[in-house]
Write a protein that holds these residues in place. Sequence first.
Motif, PDB file in Angstrom:
ATOM      1  N   PHE A 168      -0.222 -30.040  15.971  1.00 20.43           N
ATOM      2  CA  PHE A 168      -0.240 -30.349  17.396  1.00 20.43           C
ATOM      3  C   PHE A 168      -1.144 -31.521  17.780  1.00 20.43           C
ATOM      4  O   PHE A 168      -0.961 -32.096  18.850  1.00 20.43           O
ATOM      5  CB  PHE A 168      -0.663 -29.104  18.184  1.00 20.43           C
ATOM      6  N   ASN A 169      -2.117 -31.874  16.953  1.00 18.97           N
ATOM      7  CA  ASN A 169      -3.014 -32.983  17.280  1.00 18.97           C
ATOM      8  C   ASN A 169      -2.809 -34.215  16.413  1.00 18.97           C
ATOM      9  O   ASN A 169      -3.262 -35.302  16.758  1.00 18.97           O
ATOM     10  CB  ASN A 169      -4.482 -32.546  17.162  1.00 18.97           C
ATOM     11  N   GLN A 170      -2.214 -34.040  15.247  1.00 20.63           N
ATOM     12  CA  GLN A 170      -1.999 -35.121  14.287  1.00 20.63           C
ATOM     13  C   GLN A 170      -3.309 -35.797  13.874  1.00 20.63           C
ATOM     14  O   GLN A 170      -3.350 -36.986  13.591  1.00 20.63           O
ATOM     15  CB  GLN A 170      -1.025 -36.184  14.833  1.00 20.63           C
ATOM     16  N   SER A 171      -4.405 -35.031  13.859  1.00 26.05           N
ATOM     17  CA  SER A 171      -5.682 -35.567  13.402  1.00 26.05           C
ATOM     18  C   SER A 171      -5.895 -35.314  11.912  1.00 26.05           C
ATOM     19  O   SER A 171      -6.880 -35.787  11.336  1.00 26.05           O
ATOM     20  CB  SER A 171      -6.834 -34.955  14.196  1.00 26.05           C
ATOM     21  N   GLU A 172      -4.999 -34.563  11.294  1.00 25.31           N
ATOM     22  CA  GLU A 172      -4.995 -34.360   9.853  1.00 25.31           C
ATOM     23  C   GLU A 172      -3.574 -34.032   9.414  1.00 25.31           C
ATOM     24  O   GLU A 172      -2.674 -33.881  10.251  1.00 25.31           O
ATOM     25  CB  GLU A 172      -5.970 -33.252   9.448  1.00 25.31           C
ATOM     26  N   LYS A 173      -3.366 -33.925   8.105  1.00 26.06           N
ATOM     27  CA  LYS A 173      -2.019 -33.772   7.565  1.00 26.06           C
ATOM     28  C   LYS A 173      -1.912 -32.498   6.734  1.00 26.06           C
ATOM     29  O   LYS A 173      -2.770 -32.220   5.896  1.00 26.06           O
ATOM     30  CB  LYS A 173      -1.662 -34.986   6.706  1.00 26.06           C
ATOM     31  N   GLY A 263       7.528 -33.221  13.754  1.00 20.98           N
ATOM     32  CA  GLY A 263       7.160 -34.620  13.805  1.00 20.98           C
ATOM     33  C   GLY A 263       7.174 -35.309  12.462  1.00 20.98           C
ATOM     34  O   GLY A 263       7.575 -34.742  11.437  1.00 20.98           O
ATOM     35  N   TYR A 264       6.711 -36.549  12.505  1.00 25.32           N
ATOM     36  CA  TYR A 264       6.655 -37.410  11.322  1.00 25.32           C
ATOM     37  C   TYR A 264       5.258 -38.015  11.246  1.00 25.32           C
ATOM     38  O   TYR A 264       4.739 -38.545  12.236  1.00 25.32           O
ATOM     39  CB  TYR A 264       7.705 -38.515  11.426  1.00 25.32           C
ATOM     40  N   ASN A 265       4.648 -37.953  10.064  1.00 24.51           N
ATOM     41  CA  ASN A 265       3.305 -38.490   9.855  1.00 24.51           C
ATOM     42  C   ASN A 265       3.336 -39.626   8.843  1.00 24.51           C
ATOM     43  O   ASN A 265       3.717 -39.421   7.682  1.00 24.51           O
ATOM     44  CB  ASN A 265       2.358 -37.400   9.330  1.00 24.51           C
ATOM     45  N   GLU A 267       0.749 -43.019   7.408  1.00 21.27           N
ATOM     46  CA  GLU A 267      -0.677 -43.126   7.119  1.00 21.27           C
ATOM     47  C   GLU A 267      -1.494 -43.438   8.371  1.00 21.27           C
ATOM     48  O   GLU A 267      -2.558 -42.863   8.586  1.00 21.27           O
ATOM     49  CB  GLU A 267      -0.922 -44.211   6.066  1.00 21.27           C
ATOM     50  N   ASP A 268      -1.000 -44.350   9.210  1.00 20.05           N
ATOM     51  CA  ASP A 268      -1.783 -44.750  10.378  1.00 20.05           C
ATOM     52  C   ASP A 268      -1.063 -44.498  11.700  1.00 20.05           C
ATOM     53  O   ASP A 268      -1.497 -44.980  12.744  1.00 20.05           O
ATOM     54  CB  ASP A 268      -2.186 -46.223  10.272  1.00 20.05           C
ATOM     55  N   TRP A 269       0.028 -43.748  11.688  1.00 18.42           N
ATOM     56  CA  TRP A 269       0.689 -43.390  12.941  1.00 18.42           C
ATOM     57  C   TRP A 269       1.484 -42.102  12.768  1.00 18.42           C
ATOM     58  O   TRP A 269       1.841 -41.715  11.652  1.00 18.42           O
ATOM     59  CB  TRP A 269       1.590 -44.515  13.452  1.00 18.42           C
ATOM     60  N   SER A 270       1.740 -41.439  13.898  1.00 16.60           N
ATOM     61  CA  SER A 270       2.509 -40.190  13.906  1.00 16.60           C
ATOM     62  C   SER A 270       3.330 -40.123  15.180  1.00 16.60           C
ATOM     63  O   SER A 270       2.969 -40.710  16.210  1.00 16.60           O
ATOM     64  CB  SER A 270       1.583 -38.965  13.847  1.00 16.60           C
ATOM     65  N   ILE A 271       4.418 -39.383  15.109  1.00 13.69           N
ATOM     66  CA  ILE A 271       5.219 -39.087  16.288  1.00 13.69           C
ATOM     67  C   ILE A 271       5.483 -37.589  16.298  1.00 13.69           C
ATOM     68  O   ILE A 271       5.704 -36.981  15.239  1.00 13.69           O
ATOM     69  CB  ILE A 271       6.534 -39.893  16.306  1.00 13.69           C
ATOM     70  N   CYS A 272       5.426 -36.981  17.481  1.00  8.16           N
ATOM     71  CA  CYS A 272       5.476 -35.521  17.545  1.00  8.16           C
ATOM     72  C   CYS A 272       6.163 -35.060  18.827  1.00  8.16           C
ATOM     73  O   CYS A 272       5.978 -35.647  19.903  1.00  8.16           O
ATOM     74  CB  CYS A 272       4.058 -34.951  17.484  1.00  8.16           C
ATOM     75  N   LEU A 273       6.950 -33.997  18.712  1.00  5.71           N
ATOM     76  CA  LEU A 273       7.533 -33.295  19.851  1.00  5.71           C
ATOM     77  C   LEU A 273       7.036 -31.857  19.803  1.00  5.71           C
ATOM     78  O   LEU A 273       7.207 -31.168  18.796  1.00  5.71           O
ATOM     79  CB  LEU A 273       9.063 -33.324  19.786  1.00  5.71           C
ATOM     80  N   SER A 274       6.400 -31.397  20.879  1.00  6.53           N
ATOM     81  CA  SER A 274       5.833 -30.049  20.890  1.00  6.53           C
ATOM     82  C   SER A 274       6.201 -29.320  22.178  1.00  6.53           C
ATOM     83  O   SER A 274       6.380 -29.932  23.231  1.00  6.53           O
ATOM     84  CB  SER A 274       4.312 -30.093  20.740  1.00  6.53           C
ATOM     85  N   VAL A 275       6.295 -27.995  22.061  1.00  6.86           N
ATOM     86  CA  VAL A 275       6.595 -27.128  23.199  1.00  6.86           C
ATOM     87  C   VAL A 275       5.656 -25.924  23.134  1.00  6.86           C
ATOM     88  O   VAL A 275       5.558 -25.262  22.095  1.00  6.86           O
ATOM     89  CB  VAL A 275       8.061 -26.647  23.186  1.00  6.86           C
ATOM     90  N   VAL A 276       4.966 -25.648  24.237  1.00 12.80           N
ATOM     91  CA  VAL A 276       4.075 -24.491  24.345  1.00 12.80           C
ATOM     92  C   VAL A 276       4.474 -23.709  25.591  1.00 12.80           C
ATOM     93  O   VAL A 276       4.545 -24.277  26.685  1.00 12.80           O
ATOM     94  CB  VAL A 276       2.597 -24.921  24.441  1.00 12.80           C
ATOM     95  N   VAL A 277       4.749 -22.412  25.434  1.00  8.74           N
ATOM     96  CA  VAL A 277       5.218 -21.580  26.546  1.00  8.74           C
ATOM     97  C   VAL A 277       4.421 -20.279  26.565  1.00  8.74           C
ATOM     98  O   VAL A 277       4.152 -19.689  25.512  1.00  8.74           O
ATOM     99  CB  VAL A 277       6.727 -21.265  26.421  1.00  8.74           C
ATOM    100  N   ASN A 278       4.056 -19.838  27.760  1.00  7.60           N
ATOM    101  CA  ASN A 278       3.359 -18.559  27.919  1.00  7.60           C
ATOM    102  C   ASN A 278       4.081 -17.746  28.990  1.00  7.60           C
ATOM    103  O   ASN A 278       4.263 -18.218  30.118  1.00  7.60           O
ATOM    104  CB  ASN A 278       1.902 -18.790  28.323  1.00  7.60           C
TER     105      ASN A 278
END
Length: 319
Positions: A168-173, A263-265, A267-278
Amino acid sequence: MFLIARILKYCKFIFLLIFLLTPFIIRAQVDSTYIQPYEHELSLKPHVYYKYTSLTHEIDDNNEITYMPNSPVSLGLGITYKNYSISGGYGFGFMRDKDRGKTAIFDFQYHYYGRKFIADVFFQQYKGFYTEQNDEVFTLYPDISIIQYGVFGQYVFNNKKFSYKAAFNQSEKQLKSAGSWQLGGGIYYNQVRSDSTLQLNQYKRLRNYQLSVSGGYVYNWIISKNFYLSGGVSVGLNIGSENLSSFKKVEISPSVFPRISMGYNAEDWSICLSVVVNQIYVANSKLLKMTLNTGTMQMSYTKRFSVTPKFVKKIKYIN
């Protein structure tokens, strides 16, 4: 006003606690064959997102009505420097469909993904909803208003091999597929008000305080070297009452909290689609059943920088 002041006080405490603990949580040991942190100091994350809170009224087993807000699609930008992040966004009025009526919105949602803990904070106020019939025919309900304040958190058991940050953050892999059980709970204040549309009670208002205990499972599936799919759900048991001091007329209801990311990671960029529901019940009796559905859908692009730009270094020097 007293209730709002108390909620804000608790939220400030939670933010301060998360801020102070973040560096220590990030330093927690991980299995390097499963999780690889990115070494970049700085990252920028422009994103497009849609947030909403809807109300579903269950008429009977076969019929229900869902009241939706006219929420705009919003544009945002996030900045992460070392272990700290800040982000913001804005929904432009021209991105609303005028045929769906007017909705006054204040929607603050904060989703924190740590190594061992995750946390969600909700501070939402909506007024003005609509229902959609066939052929894009809309019925407007300007008298309906919703308030929801809540804090939710869970402990991630397999935190050495599973990473929420990667999903969800793409700060690590996440290098290899892994999952984890999770356990926690939350506290909520909910209020639904309607002058004429909804037959609630003599006060034309429905409110309750809820405590929840929930557990679930989440899994990161590494499809290929750079592609991933993440999904998880927590199911909870909520205990609610109209009066927090006496806790009379207690109602017990289920709750569901799913999260999905793909998403796709590089080395120096990422793209992400996320959904959070409560989803939680604001009323769950034989006479009245209503659920609040809170969600965030986000498409983001993250660009990581190996060398810190000069303007960031100057800010660091000034501080």
